[in-house]
Design a protein around this motif. Structure first.
Motif, mmCIF file in Angstrom:
data_model
loop_
_atom_site.group_PDB
_atom_site.id
_atom_site.type_symbol
_atom_site.label_atom_id
_atom_site.label_comp_id
_atom_site.label_asym_id
_atom_site.label_seq_id
_atom_site.Cartn_x
_atom_site.Cartn_y
_atom_site.Cartn_z
ATOM 1 N N PHE A 68 -15.969 -69.318 41.480
ATOM 2 C CA PHE A 68 -17.107 -69.641 42.356
ATOM 3 C C PHE A 68 -18.445 -69.174 41.798
ATOM 4 O O PHE A 68 -19.452 -69.183 42.498
ATOM 5 C CB PHE A 68 -16.892 -69.021 43.748
ATOM 6 N N LEU A 69 -18.474 -68.710 40.542
ATOM 7 C CA LEU A 69 -19.731 -68.150 40.019
ATOM 8 C C LEU A 69 -20.814 -69.224 39.908
ATOM 9 O O LEU A 69 -20.535 -70.414 39.806
ATOM 10 C CB LEU A 69 -19.499 -67.482 38.657
ATOM 11 N N GLU A 104 -24.328 -70.330 37.702
ATOM 12 C CA GLU A 104 -25.065 -70.043 36.463
ATOM 13 C C GLU A 104 -26.334 -69.274 36.829
ATOM 14 O O GLU A 104 -26.936 -69.493 37.874
ATOM 15 C CB GLU A 104 -25.400 -71.350 35.742
ATOM 16 N N LYS A 119 -12.186 -74.776 46.688
ATOM 17 C CA LYS A 119 -13.289 -74.866 45.720
ATOM 18 C C LYS A 119 -14.193 -76.052 46.047
ATOM 19 O O LYS A 119 -15.410 -75.964 46.052
ATOM 20 C CB LYS A 119 -12.705 -74.977 44.304
ATOM 21 N N ASN A 123 -18.218 -76.447 47.147
ATOM 22 C CA ASN A 123 -19.243 -77.183 46.384
ATOM 23 C C ASN A 123 -19.770 -78.405 47.116
ATOM 24 O O ASN A 123 -20.950 -78.728 47.022
ATOM 25 C CB ASN A 123 -18.685 -77.609 45.020
ATOM 26 N N SER A 144 -31.119 -71.513 51.650
ATOM 27 C CA SER A 144 -31.829 -72.095 50.509
ATOM 28 C C SER A 144 -31.233 -73.438 50.104
ATOM 29 O O SER A 144 -31.891 -74.213 49.418
ATOM 30 C CB SER A 144 -31.820 -71.132 49.323
ATOM 31 N N TYR A 145 -30.010 -73.718 50.525
ATOM 32 C CA TYR A 145 -29.441 -75.038 50.221
ATOM 33 C C TYR A 145 -29.940 -76.089 51.213
ATOM 34 O O TYR A 145 -29.823 -77.278 50.962
ATOM 35 C CB TYR A 145 -27.906 -74.992 50.222
ATOM 36 N N GLY A 159 -28.302 -81.015 40.292
ATOM 37 C CA GLY A 159 -27.769 -81.380 38.979
ATOM 38 C C GLY A 159 -26.820 -80.310 38.512
ATOM 39 O O GLY A 159 -26.216 -79.599 39.318
ATOM 40 N N CYS A 170 -21.668 -78.799 38.002
ATOM 41 C CA CYS A 170 -20.677 -78.644 39.076
ATOM 42 C C CYS A 170 -20.901 -79.582 40.252
ATOM 43 O O CYS A 170 -20.056 -80.424 40.538
ATOM 44 C CB CYS A 170 -20.667 -77.190 39.531
ATOM 45 N N PHE A 227 -31.672 -77.702 34.823
ATOM 46 C CA PHE A 227 -31.234 -78.179 36.148
ATOM 47 C C PHE A 227 -31.602 -77.212 37.258
ATOM 48 O O PHE A 227 -31.662 -77.592 38.411
ATOM 49 C CB PHE A 227 -29.743 -78.507 36.148
ATOM 50 N N LYS A 228 -31.859 -75.953 36.884
ATOM 51 C CA LYS A 228 -32.398 -74.997 37.855
ATOM 52 C C LYS A 228 -33.052 -73.882 37.055
ATOM 53 O O LYS A 228 -32.797 -73.744 35.845
ATOM 54 C CB LYS A 228 -31.310 -74.446 38.772
ATOM 55 N N ARG A 283 -40.393 -79.385 44.013
ATOM 56 C CA ARG A 283 -39.492 -78.279 44.376
ATOM 57 C C ARG A 283 -40.128 -77.411 45.462
ATOM 58 O O ARG A 283 -39.603 -76.356 45.780
ATOM 59 C CB ARG A 283 -39.180 -77.406 43.157
ATOM 60 N N PRO A 288 -31.550 -71.222 45.269
ATOM 61 C CA PRO A 288 -30.729 -70.057 44.919
ATOM 62 C C PRO A 288 -30.710 -69.830 43.432
ATOM 63 O O PRO A 288 -29.712 -69.926 42.779
ATOM 64 C CB PRO A 288 -29.345 -70.477 45.392
HETATM 65 O O1 LIG Z 1 -31.703 -75.631 47.956
HETATM 66 C C1 LIG Z 1 -31.302 -76.072 46.859
HETATM 67 C C2 LIG Z 1 -30.357 -75.391 46.096
HETATM 68 C C3 LIG Z 1 -29.963 -75.938 44.897
HETATM 69 N N1 LIG Z 1 -30.488 -77.110 44.489
HETATM 70 C C4 LIG Z 1 -30.029 -77.698 43.220
HETATM 71 O O2 LIG Z 1 -28.605 -77.731 43.222
HETATM 72 C C5 LIG Z 1 -28.111 -77.602 41.910
HETATM 73 C C6 LIG Z 1 -27.024 -76.520 41.842
HETATM 74 O O3 LIG Z 1 -27.570 -75.233 42.107
HETATM 75 P P1 LIG Z 1 -26.651 -73.912 42.177
HETATM 76 O O4 LIG Z 1 -25.690 -74.029 43.308
HETATM 77 O O5 LIG Z 1 -27.541 -72.733 42.146
HETATM 78 O O6 LIG Z 1 -25.981 -74.010 40.724
HETATM 79 P P2 LIG Z 1 -24.555 -73.913 39.989
HETATM 80 O O7 LIG Z 1 -24.686 -72.820 38.991
HETATM 81 O O8 LIG Z 1 -24.245 -75.297 39.543
HETATM 82 O O9 LIG Z 1 -23.473 -73.394 41.052
HETATM 83 C C7 LIG Z 1 -22.724 -74.262 41.924
HETATM 84 O O10 LIG Z 1 -21.590 -74.799 41.245
HETATM 85 C C8 LIG Z 1 -20.707 -73.789 40.697
HETATM 86 C C9 LIG Z 1 -19.664 -74.527 39.863
HETATM 87 O O11 LIG Z 1 -18.605 -75.053 40.581
HETATM 88 C C10 LIG Z 1 -20.111 -72.993 41.867
HETATM 89 O O12 LIG Z 1 -19.184 -72.032 41.338
HETATM 90 C C11 LIG Z 1 -21.261 -72.323 42.630
HETATM 91 O O13 LIG Z 1 -20.734 -71.616 43.768
HETATM 92 C C12 LIG Z 1 -22.235 -73.402 43.110
HETATM 93 O O14 LIG Z 1 -23.384 -72.790 43.752
HETATM 94 C C13 LIG Z 1 -29.338 -77.314 41.018
HETATM 95 O O15 LIG Z 1 -29.762 -78.534 40.419
HETATM 96 C C14 LIG Z 1 -30.380 -76.838 42.013
HETATM 97 O O16 LIG Z 1 -31.711 -77.061 41.575
HETATM 98 C C15 LIG Z 1 -31.417 -77.790 45.247
HETATM 99 O O17 LIG Z 1 -31.867 -78.891 44.883
HETATM 100 N N2 LIG Z 1 -31.818 -77.242 46.432
#
Ligand SMILES: O=c1ccn([C@@H]2O[C@H](COP(=O)(O)OP(=O)(O)O[C@H]3O[C@H](CO)[C@@H](O)[C@H](O)[C@H]3O)[C@@H](O)[C@H]2O)c(=O)[nH]1
Ligand SMILES: NC(=O)c1ccc[n+]([C@@H]2O[C@H](COP(=O)([O-])OP(=O)(O)OC[C@H]3O[C@@H](n4cnc5c(N)ncnc54)[C@H](O)[C@@H]3O)[C@@H](O)[C@H]2O)c1
Length: 429
Positions: free
Chosen positions: A153-154, A156, A205, A209, A256-257, A265, A268, A325-326, A412, A422
């Protein structure tokens, strides 16, 4: 004691994490360039903290120069962390996973060991694809092998902390010997460990997601509705929404989601949402929320490009702020910036400049787009006529006066006082 196959974001973090907890860990990757870089104490991608831990662990508990046979035969658990990319039809590509299983079989000898799937795979993969494959291989090799599913569940940008301090550990296991090995592995972690069926572990999982991606698409649909109606302060409305105490916290991190932007993007959320929808359809169920969620994630990028095109002449120099992507990451896989830049190019914008604090080089290498990369933020602001913010980097937020000296399209809401996405705001750019 443990072998980790695949040393990407998840595999390298997993290997170093178990190593830090005192286990002897072998790391294996088929990408020799990646292995060579790790051998030189260089983490092959940007992820905070991993370089320090790699310095501490390499050559101590963490070994990367063993052969696959040596590693597998000295291990009780072989943890597979290879990629599971999306196929063009949205389903998950299991080729790397099944190849990894086969490679383990080919070298495995002697004692019982458990093959653990940590890669993200759609519910029913271990029971319907991996287990029958293992049974088929076993008709040839007859090796004492158990199976487990242990999704990761980590996030990046926070990989180390998320791995070392998990909110929960989920283990899909259906035999006692495998369960006992997994139990030993997670004893040093201070987290609830849930033993469930293979299918449940995989489902949990995707439950996580796809909830995240649905929240984001919900927020983006709401923002598009608001913009169409007009005279609505979008970030202000979301800020007030977050004050509902049922979100708990000030505000809850999950809020924040529920936050509009320019789409999700990364490696995941896009592929996992598509893969769950695909497997549901394979089982005869059309998931309307997931399909709508995916559609909104496409539409929001058109909306962004259309909004620019409505007021900016094609002769303008457009400065893109952010390619990753973030923020807090140099990962550009399925980054919204890539799609939005492509849409702008299609609309006839031939003068596109871009700056990302970390991802210029990797973006240029990954996507061969006819745009100009600029080395610093001040240079980008100086050269561009209009600015389009697509990744909410801390560096951008710290330079509000500079950035707002030009017309800014802030997709954003980086300068709105909302809980930020996040992402690693505290990381230096
Ligand atoms: O309010 C928000 C939050 C996120 N994002 C976008 O969503 C994407 C994913 O963000 P984030 O969840 O921080 O990134 P990941 O590192 O891809 O992590 C997700 O995907 C991982 C792989 O499965 C899981 O383990 C994590 O729990 C899950 O948060 C990025 O493009 C962010 O910019 C938004 O547009 N708005
Ligand atoms: N990136 C994330 O934030 C994240 C979080 C949770 C889960 N996941 C899931 O974990 C899995 C891995 O993701 P990632 O981002 O670490 O991928 P990645 O692409 O960064 O790394 C995968 C690695 O596996 C290696 N590999 C491929 N086949 C191999 C084999 N047969 N033997 C040894 N190595 C092999 C590749 O060379 C590559 O280095 C995916 O299923 C992903 O969905 C990713």
């Amino acid at each position: 004691m443990i072998t980790v196959l695949g040393l990407g974001f998840v595999g390298l973090t997993t290997a170093l994490g178990f190593s830090k907890k005192g286990f002897k860990v072998y790391g294996i990757d088929v990408n020799q360039e990646r292995v060579n870089s790790i051998k030189k104490y260089e983490v092959p991608f940007y992820e905070p903290h991993l370089d320090e831990v790699l310095r501490d662990e390499l050559g101590q508990n963490f070994i990367v120069d063993a052969s696959l046979a040596e590693a597998v035969n000295d291990s009780k658990a072989v943890i597979i962390c290879v990629g599971t990319p999306g196929n063009p039809d949205g389903s998950a590509n299991l080729t790397y996973l099944l190849d990894a299983v086969k490679s383990i079989f080919e070298v495995s000898q002697g004692d019982f060991k458990v093959i653990v799937t940590k890669s993200t795979v759609p519910p029913s993969t271990v029971s319907k694809k991996v287990k029958p494959y293992v049974d088929e291989l076993n008709s040839q090799y007859n090796k004492p092998i158990g199976l487990a599913s242990n999704p990761e569940f980590l996030r990046e940008g926070y990989a180390w902390d998320d791995f070392m301090n998990p909110d929960r550990v989920v283990i899909g296991v259906e035999d006692e010997r495998s369960k006992e090995i997994l139990n030993q592995l997670y004893l040093p972690f201070n987290a609830p460990v849930h033993y469930v069926t293979y299918n449940s572990a995989e489902f949990i999982k995707y439950l996580s997601n796809t909830l995240l991606s649905t929240l984001i698409s919900f927020s983006n649909e709401m923002a598009m509705i608001a913009e169409h109606i007009g005279n609505i302060d979008v970030p202000g409305a979301f800020k007030i929404l977050h004050q509902d105490k049922r979100w708990s916290g000030q505000p809850a991190a999950m809020a924040s989601y529920v936050y509009p932007g320019c789409g999700y993007g990364g490696y995941c959320l896009p592929k996992d949402t598509a893969a769950l929808s695909s497997i549901a359809q394979e089982h005869g169920f059309m998931p309307k929320i997931l399909e709508g969620n995916l559609q909104i994630n496409e539409e929001i990028k058109d909306f962004v490009a259309d909004k620019i095109a409505a007021v900016v002449p094609t002769s303008s120099k457009i400065g893109i702020l952010g390619l990753a992507f973030k923020s807090g990451s140099d990962d550009v896989r399925l980054s919204p910036s890539k799609f939005i830049i492509e849409k702008l190019l299609e609309k006839g914008y031939t003068n596109i400049l871009a700056y990302d604090p970390m991802a210029n080089e990797v973006f240029a290498k990954e996507y061969n787009l006819p745009i100009t990369y600029v080395d610093t933020l001040p240079e980008l602001v100086e050269q561009a006529d209009e600015l389009v913010l697509l990744t909410s980097w801390a560096e951008f937020k710290q330079n509000k006066a500079l950035i707002t000296s030009k017309r800014l399209f802030d997709f954003r809401y980086a300068f709105a006082e909302l809980p930020s996405a996040p992402v690693a705001d505290t990381l230096t750019a």
